[in-house]
Design an enzyme around this catalytic site. Structure first.
Site, PDB file in Angstrom:
ATOM      1  N   PHE A 156     -17.315 -13.011 -38.252  1.00 10.02           N
ATOM      2  CA  PHE A 156     -16.810 -14.003 -39.203  1.00 10.02           C
ATOM      3  C   PHE A 156     -16.184 -13.372 -40.449  1.00 10.02           C
ATOM      4  O   PHE A 156     -15.451 -14.033 -41.170  1.00 10.02           O
ATOM      5  CB  PHE A 156     -17.938 -14.958 -39.639  1.00 10.02           C
ATOM      6  CG  PHE A 156     -18.913 -14.343 -40.619  1.00 10.02           C
ATOM      7  CD1 PHE A 156     -18.609 -14.283 -41.973  1.00 10.02           C
ATOM      8  CD2 PHE A 156     -20.121 -13.804 -40.188  1.00 10.02           C
ATOM      9  CE1 PHE A 156     -19.497 -13.700 -42.877  1.00 10.02           C
ATOM     10  CE2 PHE A 156     -21.008 -13.231 -41.080  1.00 10.02           C
ATOM     11  CZ  PHE A 156     -20.696 -13.169 -42.430  1.00 10.02           C
ATOM     12  N   LYS A 180     -11.704 -14.352 -28.577  1.00  8.07           N
ATOM     13  CA  LYS A 180     -12.800 -15.299 -28.851  1.00  8.07           C
ATOM     14  C   LYS A 180     -13.318 -14.925 -30.245  1.00  8.07           C
ATOM     15  O   LYS A 180     -14.153 -14.052 -30.402  1.00  8.07           O
ATOM     16  CB  LYS A 180     -13.907 -15.144 -27.800  1.00  8.07           C
ATOM     17  CG  LYS A 180     -14.823 -16.337 -27.635  1.00  8.07           C
ATOM     18  CD  LYS A 180     -15.603 -16.743 -28.863  1.00  8.07           C
ATOM     19  CE  LYS A 180     -16.703 -15.806 -29.249  1.00  8.07           C
ATOM     20  NZ  LYS A 180     -17.316 -16.157 -30.571  1.00  8.07           N
ATOM     21  N   GLU A 183     -17.330 -18.165 -34.224  1.00 11.23           N
ATOM     22  CA  GLU A 183     -17.437 -19.628 -34.281  1.00 11.23           C
ATOM     23  C   GLU A 183     -17.678 -20.102 -35.706  1.00 11.23           C
ATOM     24  O   GLU A 183     -17.635 -21.303 -35.970  1.00 11.23           O
ATOM     25  CB  GLU A 183     -18.538 -20.121 -33.334  1.00 11.23           C
ATOM     26  CG  GLU A 183     -19.960 -19.704 -33.685  1.00 11.23           C
ATOM     27  CD  GLU A 183     -20.341 -18.304 -33.197  1.00 11.23           C
ATOM     28  OE1 GLU A 183     -19.478 -17.407 -33.177  1.00 11.23           O
ATOM     29  OE2 GLU A 183     -21.523 -18.112 -32.856  1.00 11.23           O
ATOM     30  N   SER A 233     -22.603  -7.689 -35.061  1.00 14.86           N
ATOM     31  CA  SER A 233     -23.864  -7.043 -35.438  1.00 14.86           C
ATOM     32  C   SER A 233     -24.316  -6.069 -34.345  1.00 14.86           C
ATOM     33  O   SER A 233     -23.927  -6.198 -33.180  1.00 14.86           O
ATOM     34  CB  SER A 233     -24.930  -8.111 -35.666  1.00 14.86           C
ATOM     35  OG  SER A 233     -25.055  -8.896 -34.497  1.00 14.86           O
ATOM     36  N   CYS A 288     -18.874  -4.725 -43.266  1.00 12.33           N
ATOM     37  CA  CYS A 288     -19.594  -3.665 -42.564  1.00 12.33           C
ATOM     38  C   CYS A 288     -19.469  -2.350 -43.319  1.00 12.33           C
ATOM     39  O   CYS A 288     -20.166  -1.395 -43.021  1.00 12.33           O
ATOM     40  CB  CYS A 288     -19.076  -3.517 -41.146  1.00 12.33           C
ATOM     41  SG  CYS A 288     -17.422  -2.861 -41.076  1.00 12.33           S
ATOM     42  N   GLU A 388     -29.813  -3.957 -42.186  1.00 14.08           N
ATOM     43  CA  GLU A 388     -28.576  -4.540 -42.706  1.00 14.08           C
ATOM     44  C   GLU A 388     -28.887  -5.928 -43.276  1.00 14.08           C
ATOM     45  O   GLU A 388     -29.453  -6.771 -42.581  1.00 14.08           O
ATOM     46  CB  GLU A 388     -27.530  -4.664 -41.601  1.00 14.08           C
ATOM     47  CG  GLU A 388     -26.221  -5.265 -42.113  1.00 14.08           C
ATOM     48  CD  GLU A 388     -25.122  -5.297 -41.056  1.00 14.08           C
ATOM     49  OE1 GLU A 388     -25.389  -5.721 -39.924  1.00 14.08           O
ATOM     50  OE2 GLU A 388     -23.990  -4.891 -41.387  1.00 14.08           O
TER      51      GLU A 388
HETATM   52  P1  NAD Z   1     -22.462 -11.529 -34.767  1.00 22.26           P
HETATM   53  O1  NAD Z   1     -22.944 -10.343 -34.013  1.00 22.26           O
HETATM   54  O2  NAD Z   1     -23.425 -12.626 -35.026  1.00 22.26           O
HETATM   55  O3  NAD Z   1     -21.222 -12.213 -33.998  1.00 22.26           O
HETATM   56  C1  NAD Z   1     -20.105 -11.468 -33.603  1.00 22.26           C
HETATM   57  C2  NAD Z   1     -19.478 -12.122 -32.378  1.00 22.26           C
HETATM   58  O4  NAD Z   1     -20.410 -12.088 -31.302  1.00 22.26           O
HETATM   59  C3  NAD Z   1     -19.113 -13.590 -32.595  1.00 22.26           C
HETATM   60  O5  NAD Z   1     -17.869 -13.838 -31.994  1.00 22.26           O
HETATM   61  C4  NAD Z   1     -20.249 -14.351 -31.889  1.00 22.26           C
HETATM   62  O6  NAD Z   1     -19.821 -15.564 -31.349  1.00 22.26           O
HETATM   63  C5  NAD Z   1     -20.665 -13.396 -30.792  1.00 22.26           C
HETATM   64  N1  NAD Z   1     -22.108 -13.458 -30.497  1.00 22.26           N
HETATM   65  C6  NAD Z   1     -23.113 -13.752 -31.369  1.00 22.26           C
HETATM   66  N2  NAD Z   1     -24.294 -13.646 -30.747  1.00 22.26           N
HETATM   67  C7  NAD Z   1     -24.049 -13.295 -29.464  1.00 22.26           C
HETATM   68  C8  NAD Z   1     -24.887 -13.021 -28.344  1.00 22.26           C
HETATM   69  N3  NAD Z   1     -26.204 -13.102 -28.409  1.00 22.26           N
HETATM   70  N4  NAD Z   1     -24.287 -12.676 -27.182  1.00 22.26           N
HETATM   71  C9  NAD Z   1     -22.947 -12.566 -27.094  1.00 22.26           C
HETATM   72  N5  NAD Z   1     -22.115 -12.801 -28.134  1.00 22.26           N
HETATM   73  C10 NAD Z   1     -22.653 -13.164 -29.310  1.00 22.26           C
HETATM   74  O7  NAD Z   1     -21.819 -10.992 -36.125  1.00 22.26           O
HETATM   75  P2  NAD Z   1     -21.291 -11.838 -37.380  1.00 22.26           P
HETATM   76  O8  NAD Z   1     -22.460 -12.402 -38.098  1.00 22.26           O
HETATM   77  O9  NAD Z   1     -20.186 -12.722 -36.988  1.00 22.26           O
HETATM   78  O10 NAD Z   1     -20.635 -10.654 -38.247  1.00 22.26           O
HETATM   79  C11 NAD Z   1     -21.364  -9.809 -39.070  1.00 22.26           C
HETATM   80  C12 NAD Z   1     -21.738  -8.520 -38.380  1.00 22.26           C
HETATM   81  O11 NAD Z   1     -20.575  -7.853 -37.917  1.00 22.26           O
HETATM   82  C13 NAD Z   1     -22.420  -7.535 -39.323  1.00 22.26           C
HETATM   83  O12 NAD Z   1     -23.480  -6.919 -38.636  1.00 22.26           O
HETATM   84  C14 NAD Z   1     -21.332  -6.539 -39.644  1.00 22.26           C
HETATM   85  O13 NAD Z   1     -21.787  -5.269 -40.042  1.00 22.26           O
HETATM   86  C15 NAD Z   1     -20.600  -6.493 -38.345  1.00 22.26           C
HETATM   87  N6  NAD Z   1     -19.243  -5.988 -38.501  1.00 22.26           N
HETATM   88  C16 NAD Z   1     -18.978  -4.728 -38.076  1.00 22.26           C
HETATM   89  C17 NAD Z   1     -17.726  -4.187 -38.241  1.00 22.26           C
HETATM   90  C18 NAD Z   1     -17.435  -2.790 -37.800  1.00 22.26           C
HETATM   91  O14 NAD Z   1     -16.284  -2.414 -37.835  1.00 22.26           O
HETATM   92  N7  NAD Z   1     -18.399  -2.003 -37.392  1.00 22.26           N
HETATM   93  C19 NAD Z   1     -16.712  -4.954 -38.848  1.00 22.26           C
HETATM   94  C20 NAD Z   1     -17.003  -6.251 -39.260  1.00 22.26           C
HETATM   95  C21 NAD Z   1     -18.280  -6.755 -39.077  1.00 22.26           C
END
Ligand code: NAD
Length: 488
Positions: A156, A180, A183, A233, A288, A388
């Site tokens: 997000f 995708k 959400e 994450s 991140c 985190e």
């Molecule tokens: P998230 O892991 O909750 O969601 C990321 C994506 O995965 C979304 O599209 C979501 O729909 C999907 N998703 C969520 N749970 C899932 C599951 N159990 N199985 C399959 N798909 C699933 O992350 P977020 O809250 O949207 O974003 C924040 C996180 O992203 C933080 O941990 C941040 O550090 C990380 N991030 C990392 C980078 C990087 O370059 N390393 C960059 C931006 C964000």
């Protein structure tokens, strides 16, 4: 609170060059984090939807890969011009669904455009190499060919930039793509998809679906999807990496972080504090690359904290669209609960809050706000020093030497980014050499590599081999072939 009915739009999918009403799918609210109002509803794609999209994307790929790369990139020249024209509008949409300040949103849209600019150079980037007469009369050359249908799953916090780490590269390489996005922030990717549609890609080359875990699982399981790019994450990154790899897919999965900012006694305090504030509290810590642990070396702790505290108390928190705002709200009420849970835990484990962001919640009932929080005397074994938080919470750990600081950073499970603040070149060099982290800053608050370099997290911050953007992206989105020829 729900905004006036006419304003609550229901998002659509973009499949095979057409916008589809997703009637009959389950609908989920999208909030304006600054007001708490529901501003849109997002439908979640089912496994049947993914099957339909993957087939359309595959059919499109078979034609798109035949289009010469010089012609393929023409779409991205047009896309770049459209993104420039609508940059401010995209940034405003981004702030409205994500909460970050408009200035920050504009910066991230700029970074997104830079990805497209790099992809315009694909004719040079995708070149192979050759050597004639490797044996008598035999020539050898390498060529790079696209994989097929590639999918992207994004978080997000950067709803314009992170998807563009993926699809411009994949598509310019000759693949088709299914995005995708998160959400929680689907409005920005919807607008950027409309602009890509206007730029004139053939139907099915780029597709946009919405959804959550079930949609992701359908993409991972689909036999026509050849490669998965994931950003989110760490637990989900690891899950996506393992499950998609078990399906024989190529995967790059970028995860979460716990980033340390190390301040040496000889650092320029004024400039370092400015960078530390931007790193820890910019985007309300929802980056991140956000600095989350401040490592104060030796006698720098007192003057550093005095200045940091003075400036933090003056930080203007509010609606990201207001020009005077320096820090916006968190993305959702649930996420705020999680961040506040960490602050509670920090207090319970004995860290000393110098500045407590929970107080702001008494003053502001609207939106998902929490103020900047600084904990002093944090021990490395405390939860707030290890996990985190993804919010505006900075934990200060005091150490005696550079050596101790390096060992502390290297003991983390994560390895996304870290920075050192110093005027001593030798200390900076030693830090950069010994640190087990993929992106290192020297007197820089957020050491984000630009589009032509790879985004290089290590350890639990990255699962895979080839990183996002830069030259890695071309390797990731292509298969290499070696051709040896002899003519009689
Ligand atoms: P998230 O892991 O909750 O969601 C990321 C994506 O995965 C979304 O599209 C979501 O729909 C999907 N998703 C969520 N749970 C899932 C599951 N159990 N199985 C399959 N798909 C699933 O992350 P977020 O809250 O949207 O974003 C924040 C996180 O992203 C933080 O941990 C941040 O550090 C990380 N991030 C990392 C980078 C990087 O370059 N390393 C960059 C931006 C964000």
């Amino acid at each position: 609170m729900i905004a006036a009915a006419a304003e609550v739009r229901t998002l659509r999918f973009y499949v095979n060059g057409r916008w589809e009403e997703a009637a009959g799918r389950s609908l989920h609210p999208i909030y304006n984090p600054a007001t708490g109002e529901t501003i849109a509803q997002v439908p979640y794609a089912t496994a049947e939807d993914i099957d339909r999209v993957a087939r359309a994307a595959h059919a499109a790929f078979l034609k798109w890969r035949e289009v010469p790369v010089v012609e393929r990139v023409q779409v991205f020249y047009r896309y770049k011009a459209l993104l420039e024209k609508h940059a401010d509008e995209v940034a405003r949409i981004l702030t409205t669904e994500n909460g970050k300040t408009i200035e920050d949103a504009r910066g991230s849209v700029r970074r997104a455009i830079q990805m497209v600019e790099v992809c315009c150079g694909m004719p040079s980037l995708i070149m192979g190499y050759s050597l004639d007469n490797v044996a008598k009369g035999i020539d050898c050359q390498t060529i790079r060919q696209p994989l097929g249908v590639c999918a992207g799953i994004t978080p997000f916090n950067f709803p314009a930039m992170v998807p563009m780490w993926m699809y411009p590269f994949a598509i310019a390489c000759g693949n088709s793509f299914i995005l995708k996005p998160s959400e929680k922030a689907p409005l920005t990717p919807t607008r950027t998809a409309e602009l890509l549609d206007e730029a004139g890609l053939p139907p099915g080359v780029y597709n946009l679906v919405q959804g959550d875990k079930a949609t992701v699982d359908a993409l991972i399981q689909h036999p026509l999807v050849r490669a998965i790019s994931f950003v989110g994450s760490s637990p989900v990154a690891k899950y996506v990496y393992e499950t998609a790899a078990a399906q024989g897919k190529r995967v790059q999965a970028l995860g979460g972080a716990k980033n340390h900012l190390v301040v040496m006694p000889d650092a320029n305090l004024e400039k370092s504090v400015e960078a530390i504030m931007g790193s820890a509290f910019g985007a309300a810590g929802e980056r991140c690359l956000a600095g989350s642990v401040l490592v104060a070396v030796g006698e720098v702790a007192e003057p550093l904290l005095n200045l940091l505290l003075e400036k933090t108390r003056r930080l203007r928190v509010g609606d990201g669209l207001a020009p005077e705002t320096e820090m916006g709200p968190l993305v959702t009420g649930d996420h705020r609960k999680r961040v506040v849970g960490y602050i509670d835990k920090g207090v319970a484990e004995g860290a000393k809050p110098l500045c407590d962001g929970r107080k702001l919640m008494d003053e502001r009932q609207d939106g998902f706000f929490v103020g900047p929080t600084i904990f002093d005397h944090v021990r490395p074994d405390m939860t707030i020093a290890r996990e985190e938080i993804f919010g505006p919470v900075l934990s200060v750990v005091r150490v005696k030497s550079l050596d101790e600081a390096i060992n502390l950073v290297n003991s983390s499970r994560f390895g996304n980014t870290t920075s050192i603040f110093t005027n001593d070149g030798k200390a900076a060099r030693e830090f950069a050499q010994r640190i087990e982290v993929g992106m290192v800053g020297v007197n820089i608050g957020v050491a984000a590599p630009m589009a032509f370099f790879p985004f290089s997290g290590w350890k639990n911050s990255f699962f895979g081999d080839l990183h996002a953007h830069g030259r890695d992206a071309i390797s990731f989105y292509t298969e290499q072939k070696v051709v040896m020829s002899r003519w009689f």
